[in-house]
Design a protein around this motif. Structure first.
Motif, PDB file in Angstrom:
ATOM      1  N   SER A   1     -21.495  12.238   6.140  1.00  0.00           N
ATOM      2  CA  SER A   1     -21.600  12.585   4.899  1.00  0.00           C
ATOM      3  C   SER A   1     -20.774  13.528   4.355  1.00  0.00           C
ATOM      4  N   VAL A   2     -20.993  14.698   5.112  1.00  0.00           N
ATOM      5  CA  VAL A   2     -20.269  15.831   4.414  1.00  0.00           C
ATOM      6  C   VAL A   2     -18.803  15.892   4.379  1.00  0.00           C
ATOM      7  N   PHE A   3     -18.245  15.202   5.337  1.00  0.00           N
ATOM      8  CA  PHE A   3     -16.918  14.882   5.471  1.00  0.00           C
ATOM      9  C   PHE A   3     -16.642  14.038   4.254  1.00  0.00           C
ATOM     10  N   LEU A   4     -17.370  13.068   3.945  1.00  0.00           N
ATOM     11  CA  LEU A   4     -16.944  11.998   2.725  1.00  0.00           C
ATOM     12  C   LEU A   4     -17.177  12.972   1.495  1.00  0.00           C
ATOM     13  N   THR A   5     -18.382  13.340   1.483  1.00  0.00           N
ATOM     14  CA  THR A   5     -18.539  14.458   0.232  1.00  0.00           C
ATOM     15  C   THR A   5     -17.482  15.283   0.023  1.00  0.00           C
ATOM     16  N   GLY A   6     -17.345  16.290   0.951  1.00  0.00           N
ATOM     17  CA  GLY A   6     -16.110  17.203   0.982  1.00  0.00           C
ATOM     18  C   GLY A   6     -14.731  16.514   0.560  1.00  0.00           C
ATOM     19  N   ILE A   7     -14.420  15.533   0.962  1.00  0.00           N
ATOM     20  CA  ILE A   7     -13.241  14.888   0.476  1.00  0.00           C
ATOM     21  C   ILE A   7     -13.292  14.771  -0.951  1.00  0.00           C
ATOM     22  N   GLY A   8     -14.451  14.227  -1.388  1.00  0.00           N
ATOM     23  CA  GLY A   8     -14.500  13.825  -2.789  1.00  0.00           C
ATOM     24  C   GLY A   8     -14.482  15.081  -3.434  1.00  0.00           C
ATOM     25  N   ILE A   9     -14.980  16.115  -3.017  1.00  0.00           N
ATOM     26  CA  ILE A   9     -14.852  17.367  -3.984  1.00  0.00           C
ATOM     27  C   ILE A   9     -13.523  17.852  -3.923  1.00  0.00           C
ATOM     28  N   MET A  10     -12.856  17.728  -2.930  1.00  0.00           N
ATOM     29  CA  MET A  10     -11.529  18.164  -2.949  1.00  0.00           C
ATOM     30  C   MET A  10     -10.617  17.493  -3.827  1.00  0.00           C
ATOM     31  N   PHE A  11     -10.959  16.144  -3.793  1.00  0.00           N
ATOM     32  CA  PHE A  11      -9.935  15.236  -4.588  1.00  0.00           C
ATOM     33  C   PHE A  11     -10.624  15.417  -6.156  1.00  0.00           C
ATOM     34  N   GLY A  12     -11.747  15.873  -6.238  1.00  0.00           N
ATOM     35  CA  GLY A  12     -12.056  16.231  -7.688  1.00  0.00           C
ATOM     36  C   GLY A  12     -11.429  17.554  -8.012  1.00  0.00           C
ATOM     37  N   LEU A  13     -11.494  18.385  -7.115  1.00  0.00           N
ATOM     38  CA  LEU A  13     -10.784  19.892  -7.586  1.00  0.00           C
ATOM     39  C   LEU A  13      -9.078  19.620  -7.804  1.00  0.00           C
ATOM     40  N   ASP A  14      -8.545  18.753  -6.819  1.00  0.00           N
ATOM     41  CA  ASP A  14      -7.121  18.781  -7.142  1.00  0.00           C
ATOM     42  C   ASP A  14      -6.504  17.769  -6.051  1.00  0.00           C
ATOM     43  N   TRP A  15      -6.180  16.506  -6.561  1.00  0.00           N
ATOM     44  CA  TRP A  15      -6.108  15.579  -5.504  1.00  0.00           C
ATOM     45  C   TRP A  15      -4.725  15.680  -4.697  1.00  0.00           C
ATOM     46  N   GLN A  16      -3.621  16.364  -5.201  1.00  0.00           N
ATOM     47  CA  GLN A  16      -2.483  16.454  -4.672  1.00  0.00           C
ATOM     48  C   GLN A  16      -2.842  17.372  -3.328  1.00  0.00           C
ATOM     49  N   LEU A  17      -3.611  18.473  -3.374  1.00  0.00           N
ATOM     50  CA  LEU A  17      -4.005  19.191  -2.212  1.00  0.00           C
ATOM     51  C   LEU A  17      -4.711  18.742  -1.377  1.00  0.00           C
ATOM     52  N   ALA A  18      -5.681  17.828  -2.087  1.00  0.00           N
ATOM     53  CA  ALA A  18      -6.724  17.197  -0.989  1.00  0.00           C
ATOM     54  C   ALA A  18      -5.912  16.207  -0.053  1.00  0.00           C
ATOM     55  N   LEU A  19      -4.978  15.353  -0.835  1.00  0.00           N
ATOM     56  CA  LEU A  19      -4.223  14.248  -0.009  1.00  0.00           C
ATOM     57  C   LEU A  19      -3.379  14.974   1.292  1.00  0.00           C
ATOM     58  N   ILE A  20      -2.861  16.179   0.896  1.00  0.00           N
ATOM     59  CA  ILE A  20      -2.220  17.067   1.901  1.00  0.00           C
ATOM     60  C   ILE A  20      -3.155  17.480   3.062  1.00  0.00           C
ATOM     61  N   THR A  21      -4.378  17.987   2.514  1.00  0.00           N
ATOM     62  CA  THR A  21      -5.306  18.232   3.583  1.00  0.00           C
ATOM     63  C   THR A  21      -5.859  17.175   4.285  1.00  0.00           C
ATOM     64  N   VAL A  22      -6.091  16.268   3.780  1.00  0.00           N
ATOM     65  CA  VAL A  22      -6.738  15.019   4.486  1.00  0.00           C
ATOM     66  C   VAL A  22      -5.992  14.283   5.444  1.00  0.00           C
ATOM     67  N   LEU A  23      -4.755  13.959   5.289  1.00  0.00           N
ATOM     68  CA  LEU A  23      -3.721  13.341   5.833  1.00  0.00           C
ATOM     69  C   LEU A  23      -3.696  13.561   7.259  1.00  0.00           C
ATOM     70  N   PRO A  24      -3.797  14.950   7.900  1.00  0.00           N
ATOM     71  CA  PRO A  24      -3.822  15.229   9.294  1.00  0.00           C
ATOM     72  C   PRO A  24      -5.086  14.880   9.796  1.00  0.00           C
ATOM     73  N   ALA A  25      -6.183  14.498   9.188  1.00  0.00           N
ATOM     74  CA  ALA A  25      -7.560  14.019   9.667  1.00  0.00           C
ATOM     75  C   ALA A  25      -7.177  13.049  10.362  1.00  0.00           C
ATOM     76  N   VAL A  26      -6.298  12.019   9.971  1.00  0.00           N
ATOM     77  CA  VAL A  26      -6.203  10.570  10.829  1.00  0.00           C
ATOM     78  C   VAL A  26      -5.763  10.769  12.194  1.00  0.00           C
ATOM     79  N   PRO A  27      -4.517  11.698  12.346  1.00  0.00           N
ATOM     80  CA  PRO A  27      -4.207  11.838  13.660  1.00  0.00           C
ATOM     81  C   PRO A  27      -4.922  12.550  14.441  1.00  0.00           C
ATOM     82  N   LEU A  28      -5.687  13.542  13.826  1.00  0.00           N
ATOM     83  CA  LEU A  28      -6.617  14.211  14.515  1.00  0.00           C
ATOM     84  C   LEU A  28      -7.895  13.780  15.063  1.00  0.00           C
ATOM     85  N   ILE A  29      -8.433  12.711  14.435  1.00  0.00           N
ATOM     86  CA  ILE A  29      -9.464  12.054  14.988  1.00  0.00           C
ATOM     87  C   ILE A  29      -9.012  11.271  16.038  1.00  0.00           C
ATOM     88  N   LEU A  30      -7.551  10.680  15.797  1.00  0.00           N
ATOM     89  CA  LEU A  30      -7.105   9.671  16.926  1.00  0.00           C
ATOM     90  C   LEU A  30      -6.954  10.476  18.088  1.00  0.00           C
TER      91      LEU A  30
END
Lengths: 627, 615
Positions: free
Chosen positions: B164-193
């Motif tokens: 829940s926190v992760f999703l909310t946090g991503i939501g907040i980040m996108f709300g703040l600045d979607w470009q920065l959010a995208l840059i930050t969230v992208l590595p989460a995929v390889p990270l989790i894998l």
């Protein structure tokens, strides 16, 4: 906050030794007596143990410390770069100067990469050191437990030794693997952050650092409370374990005597105490988390507001405030980690203390400093050796006299039967000869050499004892027999089994001599176990053989097979036979009758039977009981 | 001795199936979790609220920087400051509450599971215990329980909270600045894998280390239990070498674990940091171009930092859940085993009612009767013959029957059948005419009292140990029993009959233990007495005294006595000879000496007349 809950994060963390951190606390812990152990821990023993374990790894430990110091430094640069970016790079960029931005980006990425690589090397390096220490510790405990004399084992009980080498070593491992890196990281990050804050703005820095004071007191209070709870929990879990194993190992009598309900009640008490200690521990942790985190958050609020006021007054740059806020959050993150560290530290230091206590216990039957060898035998001599009890007396540690001073000579090759009531001192006599105990007075010699001067391998070529208990080690039957002489060939093993009358039943097992005694179909009765024990002794081929009630579970044919084997295979060897069965006595050259520690009759079987003494009476009664 | 690790005696479910069944395994915990479900929910909600308030804090920081600070507005500062304070206190309080809600209930779950396991194990047949090493059972009762408790306390709660926190946090980040959010969230995929890849390898190594630890403990346990043998033969070096070899195997695995962990951490620490570095640079550009504010950048970076833990934790939360699923499986491996009395009357905890409907043991004084009894151990090789194959024996009421036979012929096994420690595979056993299958176990074991060949004492006082045989018996009966067993030594113990013995007390000699076990068997003046070689560890003198006293006890009892010795045989009225799974001869000692060459050989050791050893 990023790592608020940290019991959890321990599971993935790892790392390195900080002897000083442990040493600093060592003295404050009173001797562990929670589970009623009577081993005193010499002052400073845990510390000395730790030092000797770490000694060979000094260079690696130093390198590991250096790695983590650099790693933390690289990690803490981040917010500083943020501050620089906001205060310098943004204005510069507005002036079309991308230099500072590139510097910030390169710096940030570089530091991240360096921190990552350093962390990786540190985990690997400290893993090597930790494992070396644990291996050494395990080896020492094992060797020492083996070296300690029987009287120690009789008092200390197997369960305690096992828990020293298992759960106590685990506690130390947990601290080494998971606790120390956290502590180091916390200390280092607090230090770095303190310095950075002071450098960025000394007012904010001092205000932030002041928070260390209340948090220190909370932590100290928590440590005290959890220490008490932790001890209770250790004692309680030991109780749970003892009750549990006792029930499972004695399941036959438990069921036969319908102990289930009574056991459950007793178990519920231990289980309840353990649960209560656990609940208290969790609650105390909850209180600590609330108080320390609340303090941290109040502090952050205060610093932020004050910093904001300073910025509005123009005496502080915005970027500095931003960095300070980021740093502050990092500063308080590890508070819970400290609590977890304290737990594993307490667990490990108690464990280390118990281990040190065990290792510091001197064997009461020590190895000789300058071993002597037995005199070489001439070819025509008997394989046996002469035994002398020279003014020997023996008393327990409690001072209770078991054997008053006596002299006894057993010429080489003589087989001597020792009879007498339980508690007459027969077994003690045998254990003195086997050097399971050392006499309190006088000396026991083998061909004139004091047993105390013989190194173990030499001693065991001389004297071997077969006892009443016939424990089998896991492995095959053949391996169990080969304990008598590890280099024996299969033929020799089978020959020994044949000679003792054990061949037939072994061959009838599902896989014969290769049957695993702990696996399917490896069920071996008490009498059969004794036969295996005899085969073992036969294979060892000692100069002096002691049989301590070693035929008690054998039937008559089994016992006779053993006796035949002894009279042929072991002929010419010195033998001391303690037996309830007077049948054994008939193959002896000489009989000793013992009563309350004294040898009251001594002679050939024929002489004694012909006489009117105790032995004659015993023998007559025994004859009557026969067929 | 082999240095290879012993395979675990207990079958573990194969790893492959783990993934699919982990959830199912964990669902089996529901009966234990049910009573605390509300508290657990409250705890989860607290944790969620706490995490979310922690997530809001960076937003307030942003507001402070962008609002009051930027506008030099001191009034607004106090307002935001108060909000910050309230959020901070909420976070602290809620995290405390999350622990407080479940602290005691979770400890209680552990308590109940352990109590149930213990109760269950006590009621499982002896054949079950033959198969399972006690260490395996112990680890289920201690470390597995702990794993499950920890799972309920953390991974269960935080799998929900962190997602829940992760999703909310991503939501907040996108709300703040979607470009920065995208840059930050992208590595989460390889990270989790990558995390789950390493976790899988790590848990395989961890499981191997667990097994190797178990083997190490086995070597240790044996070296301590067999210390007399090792000392007798001076073999401690051999054993130490074996131990060292095992310990080195373990070290190799642990080092492998450390290397995997090093890689795992490199990924966990490195990737997000790199992403943050890039977003910092991009953010600076944006602020410089005025497309975003400095406050937003601070808030963004702060939020991104807050999300590191939820992301990092996912891998090990899953790994831990897996481990808890294994622990649950291990727990239910025991709990699902069929109890000894599933087929009939007594169910754990209902002994009283079972006793109430106990069929009355008839008053026909028929003694002990075994008819066509067949038995083999469940783990015996398939091609081996039955240990007891159609055995008939009748012990008349009040009679003492000695049971003799060669070592390994099944005498001890036979004694264990009477109190149903093992179930017979065929035929029937009756006591005074009643089939023992129709007598509730508790009642049966009250009727049949035993002394085992290997006398086990429990950690309790001497008198408690003896009175186990008859809980209602008084001081007088205790003294009488001790006298019969010639256990007068009890009086000279430090605290007399109140002296603690067993693992946690005074250790007694084999002969002393055997006499106490005998006293235990006779203390309740049982109707049926089964003694397995009760005098083997006694010296001749004591044996004679015990026999004398025992004769009087046996006079009024129906007894079966396993004997190796002529002297023990003479306690009996008649003797039964067990050979090849049957009773081949019954008669008095003298009759059998006359009629049975086998018996003569067994008692005197003289060979049978044809000169061959009878096997």
């Amino acid at each position: 906050m990023s790592v608020t809950e940290t019991e959890e994060s321990r599971a993935v963390t790892e790392q390195g030794p900080s002897p000083d951190a442990v040493l600093a606390e060592e003295d404050r812990i009173p001797p562990a007596s929670a589970d009623g152990e009577d081993i005193p821990v010499p002052p400073g023993a845990p510390r000395a143990l730790l030092r000797s374990l770490l000694g060979p790894h000094k260079a690696r430990v130093a390198l590991a410390m250096l790695l983590i110091t650099l790693q933390q430094a690289a990690l803490q640069v981040g917010p500083l770069l943020v501050s620089y970016a906001i205060d310098r790079a943004i204005p510069a960029l507005r002036d079309h100067d991308a230099g500072p931005l590139i510097a910030v980006a390169a710096g940030y990425l570089g530091c991240a990469a360096i921190a990552t690589l350093l962390q990786r090397s540190f985990i690997r390096l400290s893993g090597v050191v930790n494992q070396a220490i644990l291996l050494e510790m395990r080896k020492r405990i094992f060797r020492h437990a083996q070296a300690l004399s029987l009287d120690f084992h009789e008092r200390y009980t197997s369960g305690r030794i096992i828990s020293r080498a298992t759960s106590d070593v685990d506690a130390v491992r947990e601290l080494l693997n998971e606790g120390l890196q956290e502590l180091l990281s916390v200390i280092l990050s607090v230090l770095y952050i303190a310095v950075l804050l002071l450098v960025m703005d000394w007012r904010l820095g001092l205000a932030s650092l002041a928070s260390v004071v209340p948090i220190y007191f909370f932590t100290r209070g928590y440590r005290r409370r959890s220490q008490v709870i932790y001890r209770r929990s250790r004692t309680a879990v030991a109780q749970v374990i003892v009750r549990f194993t006792e029930t499972m190992n004695g399941i036959r009598p438990v069921q036969a005597f319908r102990r289930e309900s009574a056991n459950e009640q007793a178990f519920a008490v231990s289980n309840g105490e353990y649960t209560e200690a656990n609940a208290q521990g969790l609650l105390s942790m909850a209180r600590f988390v609330v108080s320390s985190r609340a303090t941290a958050n109040i502090w952050i609020t205060g610093v932020v507001i004050w910093g904001a006021v300073l910025v509005t007054q123009g005496s502080l740059q915005l970027g500095v405030l931003a960095a300070a806020v980021l740093y502050l959050r990092r500063l308080f993150d590890p508070v819970d980690q400290v609590a977890m560290f304290l737990n594993s530290y307490q667990s490990a230091s108690a464990a280390l203390e118990k281990i040190a206590g065990l290792l510091a216990h001197e064997p009461s039957v020590p190895e000789p400093a300058e071993p002597v060898t037995l005199p070489a035998r001439t070819d025509d001599a008997l394989p046996g050796r002469a035994v002398d009890f020279d003014g020997v007396a023996f008393a327990y540690r409690t001072g209770k006299q078991v054997l008053p001073r006596f002299d006894l000579r057993l010429p080489a090759g003589q087989s001597v039967a020792v009879v007498g009531a339980t508690g007459a001192g027969k077994s003690t006599l045998a254990k003195l000869l086997a050097r399971f105990y050392d006499p309190t007075e006088g000396r026991v010699t083998l061909d004139g050499v004091d047993l105390r001067d013989l190194a173990t391998p030499e001693l065991r070529r001389g004297v071997v004892m077969v006892t009443q208990e016939s424990f089998l080690f896991s492995g095959t039957v053949a391996e169990n027999i080969a304990i008598g002489r590890p280099d024996a060939s299969r033929e020799e093993i089978e020959a020994a089994a044949k000679a003792i009358g054990a061949y037939e039943f072994i061959a009838a097992l599902p896989e014969g001599f290769d049957t695993d005694v702990r696996k399917r179909g490896g069920r071996i009765s008490a009498g059969q176990r004794q036969l295996v024990a005899f085969a073992r002794a036969l294979l060892a081929d000692p100069a002096v053989l002691i049989l301590d009630e070693a035929t008690s579970s054998l039937d008559v044919p089994g016992e006779q097979a053993v006796q035949r084997a002894m009279s042929t295979v072991l002929s010419g060897r010195t033998a001391v036979i303690i037996a309830h069965r007077l049948s054994t006595v008939e193959i002896a050259d000489r009989v000793l009758v013992m009563d309350q520690g004294h040898i009251v009759e001594d002679g050939t079987p024929a002489d004694l039977i012909a006489g009117t003494g105790r032995f004659a009476r015993l023998h007559a009664a025994w004859r009557d009981s026969l067929v | 001795m082999s240095t290879q690790p012993e395979p675990q005696p207990s079958p573990r479910p194969p790893d492959r199936n783990r993934k699919h069944s982990a959830t199912r395994s964990l669902l089996r915990l529901w009966p234990y979790v049910r009573p605390i479900r509300w508290r657990l929910t409250a705890s989860t909600v607290s944790a969620l609220l706490a995490s979310l308030s922690a997530l809001v804090i960076p937003l307030v920081l942003k507001n402070i920087v962008d609002g009051p600070v930027a506008h030099r507005d001191t009034g607004g500062l106090w307002q935001q400051g108060l909000l910050l304070l309230v959020l901070g206190l909420m976070e602290a309080g809620l995290f405390g509450m999350r622990r407080w809600f479940v602290a005691r209930p979770l400890a209680d779950v552990e308590l109940r599971m352990r109590a149930d396991l213990y109760a269950k194990l006590q009621r499982l047949p002896v054949s079950f215990h033959d198969r399972w090493a006690s260490g395996q059972l112990l680890s289920r009762a201690t470390s597995d329980m702990y794993t499950i408790r920890l799972f309920l306390a953390f991974p269960l709660v935080f799998l929900i909270v962190n997602s829940s926190v992760f999703l909310t946090g991503i939501g907040i980040m996108f709300g703040l600045d979607w470009q920065l959010a995208l840059i930050t969230v992208l590595p989460a995929v390889p990270l989790i894998l990558l995390c789950s890849y390493f976790e899988r390898r790590y848990s395989a190594a961890a499981r191997l280390a667990q097994d190797q630890n178990g083997d190490l403990a086995t070597v240790l346990e044996e070296s301590v239990l067999g210390i007399r043998i090792l000392k007798s033969f001076g073999r401690h070096r051999t054993m130490a070498a074996r131990y060292r070899a095992q310990a080195e195997l373990l070290r190799e695995t642990e080092l492998k674990k450390a290397r995997l962990l090093a890689d795992l951490w490199a990924v966990i620490v490195g990737l997000p940091e790199l992403a943050l570095g890039v977003s910092l640079a991009v953010g600076v550009v944006q602020v410089a171009h005025g497309s975003t504010t400095a406050g937003t950048l601070v808030g963004f970076l702060s939020t991104a930092l807050s999300l590191r833990w939820p992301v990092e934790s996912l891998g090990w939360l899953l790994a831990y859940s897996n481990e808890a699923a294994t622990a649950t499986d291990r727990f239910y491996e025991v709990m699902d085993a069929r109890p000894a009395d599933a087929a009939d009357d007594t169910v754990p905890g209902t002994e009283a009612s079972a006793d109430a409907r106990e069929p009355v043991v008839t008053s026909t004084r028929d003694g002990i009767r075994l008819e066509g009894v067949r038995f083999r151990y469940p783990d015996a090789p398939a091609d081996s013959a039955d240990l007891l194959s159609g055995l008939d024996l009748h012990v008349r009421s009040g009679e003492t029957m000695a049971l003799v036979g060669l070592t390994g012929s099944g005498k001890t096994t036979l004694t264990a059948l009477l109190p149903r420690l093992y179930e017979i595979d065929g035929g029937r056993i009756t006591l005074d005419g009643t089939n023992i299958r129709e007598i509730p176990r508790a009642r049966l074991r009250e009727l049949v009292s035993m002394a085992f060949e290997d006398p086990t004492l429990f950690s309790a006082s001497v008198s408690e140990n003896v009175l186990m045989g008859a809980p209602d018996a008084g001081e007088e009966a205790l003294q009488r029993a001790l006298d019969v067993a010639q256990a007068q030594f009890v009086r000279t113990l430090p605290e007399g009959p109140a002296t603690q013995v067993g693992e946690q007390g005074l250790s007694l000699s084999g002969g002393q233990r055997q006499r106490l076990a005998l006293a235990r068997a006779v203390v309740g003046a049982p109707d049926f007495l089964v003694l397995d070689d009760p005098l083997s560890a006694l010296d001749v003198h004591t044996e004679a005294l015990v026999e004398q006293a025992l004769r009087q006890v046996l006079a009024g009892t129906t007894a079966l006595v396993v004997a190796h010795r002529p002297s023990t045989v003479q306690l009996a009225d008649r003797v039964a000879l067990l050979a090849d799974g049957r009773i081949t001869a019954v008669g008095t000692h003298h009759e059998l000496l006359e009629s049975s060459p086998e018996y003569r050989e067994l008692m005197s050791g003289e060979r049978a007349e044809d000169g061959s050893l009878v096997r």
